[in-house]
Enzyme design. Sequence first.
Site, PDB file in Angstrom:
ATOM      1  N   GLU A 101       0.843  -1.184   0.059  1.00 19.84           N
ATOM      2  CA  GLU A 101       0.093   0.091   0.053  1.00 19.84           C
ATOM      3  C   GLU A 101       0.937   1.307  -0.112  1.00 19.84           C
ATOM      4  OE1 GLU A 101      -2.733   1.285  -0.362  1.00 19.84           O
ATOM      5  OE2 GLU A 101      -4.304   0.021   0.223  1.00 19.84           O
ATOM      6  N   ASN A 119      -9.979   5.857   1.900  1.00 14.75           N
ATOM      7  CA  ASN A 119      -9.027   5.548   1.104  1.00 14.75           C
ATOM      8  C   ASN A 119      -8.834   6.772   0.038  1.00 14.75           C
ATOM      9  OD1 ASN A 119      -7.469   3.297   0.316  1.00 14.75           O
ATOM     10  ND2 ASN A 119      -9.197   1.995   0.764  1.00 14.75           N
ATOM     11  N   ASP A 137      -9.484   2.162  -4.221  1.00 15.71           N
ATOM     12  CA  ASP A 137      -8.399   2.386  -3.379  1.00 15.71           C
ATOM     13  C   ASP A 137      -7.658   3.334  -3.487  1.00 15.71           C
ATOM     14  OD1 ASP A 137      -6.630   1.239  -1.498  1.00 15.71           O
ATOM     15  OD2 ASP A 137      -7.226  -0.740  -1.990  1.00 15.71           O
TER      16      ASP A 137
END
Length: 306
Positions: A18, A151, A200
């Site tokens: 991430e 997000n 995301d």
Amino acid sequence: MLEVQRIDAIEVGNTLGEGVLWNHKEQSVWWTDIHACKLYRLTWPGRVLEVFDTPERLCAFAFTERDDCIVAAFETGFALFDYRRGRILWRKTLLEKGCGVRFNDGKVDRQGRFWAGTMAEDGREEPAGVLYCLEVNGVVSEQVKGVHISNGCCWDVSSSHFYFADSPRRSIYRYKFDARRGDLGRRELFARTMFGIYPDGATVDAEGYLWSAQWRGARIQRYSPDGKLAGAVPVPVSQPTCVTFGGPNMDLMFVTSARESLNEWSLDREWQAGNLFVFQTPFKGAMGFRFSTNQLLEKIAEPEPA
């Protein structure tokens, strides 16, 4: 599809890669494997990989003006973290460890504030997430409440709007943004993903188009400034997690991905899940911004009053 070519895949097999960011000063790309408590640094184009341990799950981060120091959103709160020495230099705890809520996505705005939001990971139905803003003086404010999974934090090229996604709602929102004050204004729905696909991590390119990693969608989606679909980049895994631009000419696109939640059959098909992917593009990204540590570290260094 857009005229984008995949040129490399860095085989790291992250559980939950991430927060990918480009460091222009060091010509390197950085990201975190949240559940593994790891911070990654990859020089480009040299491809020298370094991995640093973190004291708890590192959910989002940004660079600072200080060597070897990041501003971090760990699972329980904000910190300044010296990653080479493994030392926390300053900390602001906002959550109790094991409470079922943790931090998730975050980014620094052009004025140097660090924004990061939380998410519930214990299966609760009510939206327990909050979007926080950390000022350079250490003051933390709550900006948005009632979020399922925070997000896609990023800003348009003029800093007049802030983008923010709530993944389970399949929604990307756009807020009016007062850059001077750091205030969020009116919210509107910018875009919605298809059923079963979730927005995301995201970034904005130099033309003001939003790029959104589409969890379970096996692609990076590009949106025009008015929220219309403007093409997509397919990725060889179903769970891309975050996207950024970088490279010497800012025309490379780096994409993190995840193995989390994939069963054995899926992993046999998606053997590249969890890797970092690199694409050559005809587009250019915008430079990232840094968080200033001066005020916080000066406070720490101040002697106690007699």
